[in-house]
Write a protein that holds these residues in place. Structure first.
Motif, PDB file in Angstrom:
ATOM      1  N   MET A   4       0.121 -11.939   5.083  1.00 30.71           N
ATOM      2  CA  MET A   4       0.093 -11.607   3.664  1.00 30.71           C
ATOM      3  C   MET A   4       1.373 -12.030   2.970  1.00 30.71           C
ATOM      4  O   MET A   4       1.332 -12.641   1.908  1.00 30.71           O
ATOM      5  CB  MET A   4      -0.141 -10.099   3.504  1.00 30.71           C
ATOM      6  N   GLY A  69     -10.040  -4.859  -8.822  1.00 34.66           N
ATOM      7  CA  GLY A  69     -10.374  -5.422  -7.532  1.00 34.66           C
ATOM      8  C   GLY A  69     -11.816  -5.188  -7.140  1.00 34.66           C
ATOM      9  O   GLY A  69     -12.631  -4.678  -7.917  1.00 34.66           O
ATOM     10  N   HIS A 125      -7.588 -13.820  -6.682  1.00 36.37           N
ATOM     11  CA  HIS A 125      -7.750 -13.192  -5.375  1.00 36.37           C
ATOM     12  C   HIS A 125      -8.088 -11.711  -5.509  1.00 36.37           C
ATOM     13  O   HIS A 125      -7.738 -10.899  -4.661  1.00 36.37           O
ATOM     14  CB  HIS A 125      -6.473 -13.376  -4.542  1.00 36.37           C
ATOM     15  N   ALA A 128      -9.507  -9.319  -2.839  1.00 37.45           N
ATOM     16  CA  ALA A 128      -8.631  -8.722  -1.812  1.00 37.45           C
ATOM     17  C   ALA A 128      -8.015  -7.411  -2.277  1.00 37.45           C
ATOM     18  O   ALA A 128      -7.323  -6.747  -1.499  1.00 37.45           O
ATOM     19  CB  ALA A 128      -7.517  -9.709  -1.448  1.00 37.45           C
ATOM     20  N   LEU A 129      -8.283  -7.040  -3.522  1.00 42.24           N
ATOM     21  CA  LEU A 129      -7.665  -5.841  -4.082  1.00 42.24           C
ATOM     22  C   LEU A 129      -8.626  -4.661  -4.029  1.00 42.24           C
ATOM     23  O   LEU A 129      -9.781  -4.762  -4.445  1.00 42.24           O
ATOM     24  CB  LEU A 129      -7.240  -6.089  -5.530  1.00 42.24           C
ATOM     25  N   HIS A 130      -8.139  -3.539  -3.566  1.00 40.31           N
ATOM     26  CA  HIS A 130      -8.883  -2.284  -3.601  1.00 40.31           C
ATOM     27  C   HIS A 130      -8.174  -1.394  -4.616  1.00 40.31           C
ATOM     28  O   HIS A 130      -7.363  -0.540  -4.265  1.00 40.31           O
ATOM     29  CB  HIS A 130      -8.914  -1.640  -2.222  1.00 40.31           C
ATOM     30  N   LEU A 393      -0.832  -6.961  -3.246  1.00 36.09           N
ATOM     31  CA  LEU A 393      -1.746  -7.204  -2.131  1.00 36.09           C
ATOM     32  C   LEU A 393      -1.597  -6.143  -1.043  1.00 36.09           C
ATOM     33  O   LEU A 393      -2.583  -5.720  -0.434  1.00 36.09           O
ATOM     34  CB  LEU A 393      -1.500  -8.595  -1.544  1.00 36.09           C
ATOM     35  N   ASP A 394      -0.371  -5.712  -0.807  1.00 41.58           N
ATOM     36  CA  ASP A 394      -0.148  -4.712   0.228  1.00 41.58           C
ATOM     37  C   ASP A 394      -0.561  -3.315  -0.234  1.00 41.58           C
ATOM     38  O   ASP A 394      -1.236  -2.593   0.475  1.00 41.58           O
ATOM     39  CB  ASP A 394       1.317  -4.696   0.645  1.00 41.58           C
ATOM     40  N   LYS A 397      -4.455  -3.025  -0.553  1.00 37.84           N
ATOM     41  CA  LYS A 397      -5.326  -3.420   0.552  1.00 37.84           C
ATOM     42  C   LYS A 397      -6.168  -2.227   0.965  1.00 37.84           C
ATOM     43  O   LYS A 397      -5.996  -1.107   0.441  1.00 37.84           O
ATOM     44  CB  LYS A 397      -4.504  -3.948   1.715  1.00 37.84           C
ATOM     45  N   ALA A 398      -7.062  -2.424   1.922  1.00 42.70           N
ATOM     46  CA  ALA A 398      -7.990  -1.347   2.315  1.00 42.70           C
ATOM     47  C   ALA A 398      -7.233  -0.097   2.761  1.00 42.70           C
ATOM     48  O   ALA A 398      -7.602   1.012   2.418  1.00 42.70           O
ATOM     49  CB  ALA A 398      -8.917  -1.844   3.410  1.00 42.70           C
ATOM     50  N   GLU A 399      -6.158  -0.294   3.552  1.00 46.44           N
ATOM     51  CA  GLU A 399      -5.344   0.847   3.971  1.00 46.44           C
ATOM     52  C   GLU A 399      -4.324   1.091   2.865  1.00 46.44           C
ATOM     53  O   GLU A 399      -3.227   0.545   2.905  1.00 46.44           O
ATOM     54  CB  GLU A 399      -4.644   0.551   5.301  1.00 46.44           C
ATOM     55  N   HIS A 401      -1.470   2.137   0.456  1.00 50.37           N
ATOM     56  CA  HIS A 401      -0.118   2.710   0.648  1.00 50.37           C
ATOM     57  C   HIS A 401      -0.098   4.159   0.174  1.00 50.37           C
ATOM     58  O   HIS A 401      -0.574   4.475  -0.908  1.00 50.37           O
ATOM     59  CB  HIS A 401       0.901   1.887  -0.143  1.00 50.37           C
TER      60      HIS A 401
END
Length: 402
Positions: A4, A69, A125, A128-130, A393-394, A397-399, A401
């Motif tokens: 990433m 997202g 992109h 790729a975003l949740h 992106l971090d 992501k699905a997990e 933060h």
């Protein structure tokens, strides 16, 4: 995580020419305060081109663009200021200001171009975003302040960000070129303005005994105000009081009736801020009365202290350290400059970073922010882009933060 972060840098570099192109276009059309018609029109054209929806605030002089997202989740806000300064540009750049008397002398053109680039990349992109990424394109940072009116008009609602981040370019604090500065808690001071009107009794300069000289009184007030810092605050408490303008008199032999003083006060906490405001008025009035005159003080609070959330700051710093491990600077002390990013950070946890990226002028000197020869090293812009992209992106992501 490694893939990433590498992708974020690559995406930023792939769009580097676009970032520079947009910065140069914005640099040519600097506008002031809360009236940015050409700037906003340019940003809207780009958002339309990228296929990103937005809404207008502050009578069409501010924009909030949101990217949603593939799934629901948290919301990250990215703030970019758009206004310029009343400075006549002396850079000699091919893309210099076309608006006489106005200049992007603080780097806000780059902030806007960077945010637009980030928006383009993330929109391409968004699968790729949740969650969502909200972009706040703000006028009036330099005064009178655009953050608070944007908040009042709902910039932080629907969706409400969980975190907010921003970055300032140039050289607000001494760091190596290309480095990224982080600091927990207090990063920038409150920014207030005070004006003092000293009234006396004018007369002939050859007969001062028949007058109450407001120039002498103003001089005593000037000295008295400095003692707030040197004698009324703890030596470890940071604050400043600067009188930056004194006006009075019309001739070499006329003692005037009035003198006007204008200055700024900066502090790093609200208790000190309250004390400084109170003492400026008391000292001015007390000294003027002692010498037979009077003084009226008007104290205006503009921006509060800018406080970075330690947890989120560490989080973004961790992401940045994977991108640019040799470019991280831990700032030990705050700067006494002010920033209305502080208003957002009072509402939402977040972080504000510094990118050190002054470029030398044609004479080889690197001139600071707010100088007529100020310029930026465009080869560093991709770093800001990649940090914003990597964080989004971090974080989204699905997990998610926590």
């Amino acid at each position: 995580m490694k893939t990433m972060t590498l992708d974020a840098v690559k995406l930023a570099k792939d769009n580097e020419n676009l970032t520079i192109e947009m910065r140069r276009a914005l640099h040519q059309i600097p506008e002031l305060e809360l009236e940015l018609p050409e700037t906003v029109a340019y940003v809207k054209r780009k958002l339309d081109e990228f296929g990103i929806a937005y809404r207008e605030l502050i009578n069409g002089n501010a924009l909030v663009a949101t990217i949603y997202g593939a799934e629901e989740g948290k919301c990250l806000a990215i703030r970019a200021d758009m206004d310029a300064l009343p400075v006549t540009e002396e850079t000699g750049l091919e893309f210099a200001s076309t608006h006489p008397g106005n200049m992007h002398a603080c780097g806000h053109d780059s902030h806007t171009a960077i945010a637009l680039t980030v928006a383009k990349i993330l929109n391409e992109h968004k699968d790729a975003l949740h969650g969502a990424v909200k972009f706040i394109f703000q006028p009036g940072e330099e005064i009178p302040g655009g953050a608070k009116p944007m908040i009042d008009e709902g910039a932080l609602e629907n969706p409400r960000p969980d975190y907010i981040m921003g970055m300032h370019g140039g050289s607000l604090i001494d760091m190596p070129r290309g480095s990224i500065g982080f600091k927990d808690n207090e990063l920038m001071a409150s920014m207030d303005r005070f004006s003092i009107t000293v009234k006396g009794i004018g007369g002939h300069g050859a007969n001062p005994q028949k007058t109450v000289d407001p120039i002498i009184i103003a001089g005593e007030i000037l000295l008295g105000l400095q003692k707030i810092i040197s004698r009324e605050l703890s030596p470890v408490d940071r604050a400043l009081v600067s009188v930056c303008k004194i006006e009075g008199g019309s001739s070499q032999n006329i003692i005037p009736d009035e003198v006007h003083m204008l200055g700024t006060a900066r502090t790093l906490n609200e208790t000190t801020r309250d004390m400084v405001e109170r003492r400026i008025g008391e000292i001015a009035s007390g000294i003027a009365t002692t010498y037979g005159g009077s003084a009226t003080t008007v104290y205006e609070r503009f921006y509060p202290v800018l406080n970075n959330d330690p947890e989120f700051t560490h989080y973004v710093k961790g992401i940045t350290s994977k991108l640019y491990p040799d470019d991280i600077v831990d700032m030990e002390v705050p700067t006494m400059g002010g920033e209305d990013m502080a208003f957002y950070l009072r509402e939402i946890p977040g972080t504000f970073m510094f990118l050190s990226n002054l470029a030398p002028a044609k004479d080889g000197v690197c001139y600071p922010n707010h100088n007529a020869k100020f310029d930026l090293d465009e080869s560093t812009f991709y770093k800001s882009v990649s940090i914003f992209v990597a964080t989004a992106l971090d974080m989204l992501k699905a997990e998610v933060h926590q």
